[in-house]
Motif scaffolding. Structure first.
Motif, PDB file in Angstrom:
ATOM      1  N   GLY A  99      12.969  -0.614  -5.302  1.00 49.56           N
ATOM      2  CA  GLY A  99      12.839  -0.926  -3.994  1.00 49.56           C
ATOM      3  C   GLY A  99      11.518  -1.889  -3.979  1.00 49.56           C
ATOM      4  O   GLY A  99      11.627  -2.582  -2.897  1.00 49.56           O
ATOM      5  N   ALA A 100      10.454  -1.399  -4.658  1.00 52.10           N
ATOM      6  CA  ALA A 100       9.352  -2.433  -4.431  1.00 52.10           C
ATOM      7  C   ALA A 100       9.757  -3.922  -4.834  1.00 52.10           C
ATOM      8  O   ALA A 100       9.416  -4.957  -4.141  1.00 52.10           O
ATOM      9  CB  ALA A 100       8.308  -2.269  -5.569  1.00 52.10           C
TER      10      ALA A 100
ATOM     11  N   GLU B 119       1.061  -1.345  -0.071  1.00 50.10           N
ATOM     12  CA  GLU B 119       0.050  -0.034   0.019  1.00 50.10           C
ATOM     13  C   GLU B 119       0.805   1.168  -0.051  1.00 50.10           C
ATOM     14  O   GLU B 119       0.405   2.322  -0.746  1.00 50.10           O
ATOM     15  CB  GLU B 119      -0.898   0.158   1.033  1.00 50.10           C
ATOM     16  CG  GLU B 119      -2.110  -1.046   1.067  1.00 50.10           C
ATOM     17  CD  GLU B 119      -2.719  -1.378   2.370  1.00 50.10           C
ATOM     18  OE1 GLU B 119      -2.633  -0.628   3.337  1.00 50.10           O
ATOM     19  OE2 GLU B 119      -3.473  -2.208   2.359  1.00 50.10           O
ATOM     20  N   LEU B 120       1.946   1.115   0.820  1.00 49.28           N
ATOM     21  CA  LEU B 120       2.846   2.360   0.738  1.00 49.28           C
ATOM     22  C   LEU B 120       3.552   2.483  -0.596  1.00 49.28           C
ATOM     23  O   LEU B 120       3.518   3.555  -1.089  1.00 49.28           O
ATOM     24  CB  LEU B 120       3.865   2.301   1.864  1.00 49.28           C
ATOM     25  CG  LEU B 120       5.124   3.077   1.936  1.00 49.28           C
ATOM     26  CD1 LEU B 120       4.351   4.707   2.378  1.00 49.28           C
ATOM     27  CD2 LEU B 120       6.074   2.909   3.059  1.00 49.28           C
ATOM     28  N   ILE B 121       4.027   1.396  -1.187  1.00 45.37           N
ATOM     29  CA  ILE B 121       4.654   1.332  -2.708  1.00 45.37           C
ATOM     30  C   ILE B 121       3.571   2.166  -3.587  1.00 45.37           C
ATOM     31  O   ILE B 121       3.922   2.960  -4.336  1.00 45.37           O
ATOM     32  CB  ILE B 121       4.956   0.091  -3.032  1.00 45.37           C
ATOM     33  CG1 ILE B 121       6.304  -0.515  -2.059  1.00 45.37           C
ATOM     34  CG2 ILE B 121       5.403   0.179  -4.433  1.00 45.37           C
ATOM     35  CD1 ILE B 121       7.550   0.612  -2.249  1.00 45.37           C
ATOM     36  N   ASP B 122       2.360   1.598  -3.538  1.00 46.04           N
ATOM     37  CA  ASP B 122       1.168   2.141  -4.216  1.00 46.04           C
ATOM     38  C   ASP B 122       1.201   3.755  -4.226  1.00 46.04           C
ATOM     39  O   ASP B 122       1.185   4.535  -5.142  1.00 46.04           O
ATOM     40  CB  ASP B 122       0.027   1.639  -4.108  1.00 46.04           C
ATOM     41  CG  ASP B 122      -0.031   0.362  -4.609  1.00 46.04           C
ATOM     42  OD1 ASP B 122       0.755  -0.302  -5.631  1.00 46.04           O
ATOM     43  OD2 ASP B 122      -1.007  -0.436  -4.244  1.00 46.04           O
TER      44      ASP B 122
ATOM     45  N   ARG C 248      11.935   5.098 -10.891  1.00 47.34           N
ATOM     46  CA  ARG C 248      13.116   3.793 -11.049  1.00 47.34           C
ATOM     47  C   ARG C 248      13.475   3.522  -9.674  1.00 47.34           C
ATOM     48  O   ARG C 248      13.402   2.057  -9.494  1.00 47.34           O
ATOM     49  CB  ARG C 248      14.184   4.426 -11.914  1.00 47.34           C
ATOM     50  CG  ARG C 248      13.969   4.760 -12.973  1.00 47.34           C
ATOM     51  CD  ARG C 248      15.213   5.509 -14.007  1.00 47.34           C
ATOM     52  NE  ARG C 248      15.663   6.624 -13.098  1.00 47.34           N
ATOM     53  CZ  ARG C 248      16.604   7.208 -13.277  1.00 47.34           C
ATOM     54  NH1 ARG C 248      17.581   6.893 -13.989  1.00 47.34           N
ATOM     55  NH2 ARG C 248      17.230   8.326 -12.485  1.00 47.34           N
ATOM     56  N   TRP C 249      13.804   4.279  -8.704  1.00 49.32           N
ATOM     57  CA  TRP C 249      14.210   3.841  -7.540  1.00 49.32           C
ATOM     58  C   TRP C 249      12.907   3.188  -6.695  1.00 49.32           C
ATOM     59  O   TRP C 249      13.026   2.264  -5.850  1.00 49.32           O
ATOM     60  CB  TRP C 249      14.919   4.775  -6.591  1.00 49.32           C
ATOM     61  CG  TRP C 249      16.233   4.903  -7.133  1.00 49.32           C
ATOM     62  CD1 TRP C 249      16.773   5.884  -7.805  1.00 49.32           C
ATOM     63  CD2 TRP C 249      17.280   4.117  -6.978  1.00 49.32           C
ATOM     64  NE1 TRP C 249      17.820   5.945  -8.007  1.00 49.32           N
ATOM     65  CE2 TRP C 249      18.580   4.507  -7.453  1.00 49.32           C
ATOM     66  CE3 TRP C 249      17.531   2.822  -6.464  1.00 49.32           C
ATOM     67  CZ2 TRP C 249      19.734   3.964  -7.368  1.00 49.32           C
ATOM     68  CZ3 TRP C 249      18.690   2.083  -6.227  1.00 49.32           C
ATOM     69  CH2 TRP C 249      19.934   2.745  -6.937  1.00 49.32           C
TER      70      TRP C 249
END
Length: 74
Positions: free
Chosen positions: A53-54, A34-37, A48-49
């Protein structure tokens, strides 16, 4: 033990404690997803990062899950 539960080919029989740990990992994975989204939809960030990271977070979650499950196959 827990012989009444079906066995998954290539894995040892998981204990209730193992299952609880795996569910905790899965819950943290959901939280991180959810944070990545949110990061993906935020303007001005280096996507890109974020993507790297994901991928690394997914890999880490898979690694700790495998560490809990301790499969006996490739």
């Amino acid at each position: 033990m827990m012989s009444d539960k079906p066995k998954i080919t290539g894995y040892r029989q998981l204990t209730d404690a193992d299952i609880d740990l795996m569910n905790q990992v899965k819950a943290k994975g959901q939280e991180m997803g959810e944070l990545i989204d949110k990061l993906k939809s935020t303007d001005g960030l280096d996507q890109r990062w974020i993507a790297t990271g994901a991928t690394d977070i997914q890999k880490g979650l898979m690694c700790v899950t495998r560490g809990i499950a301790q499969p006996n196959s490739f």
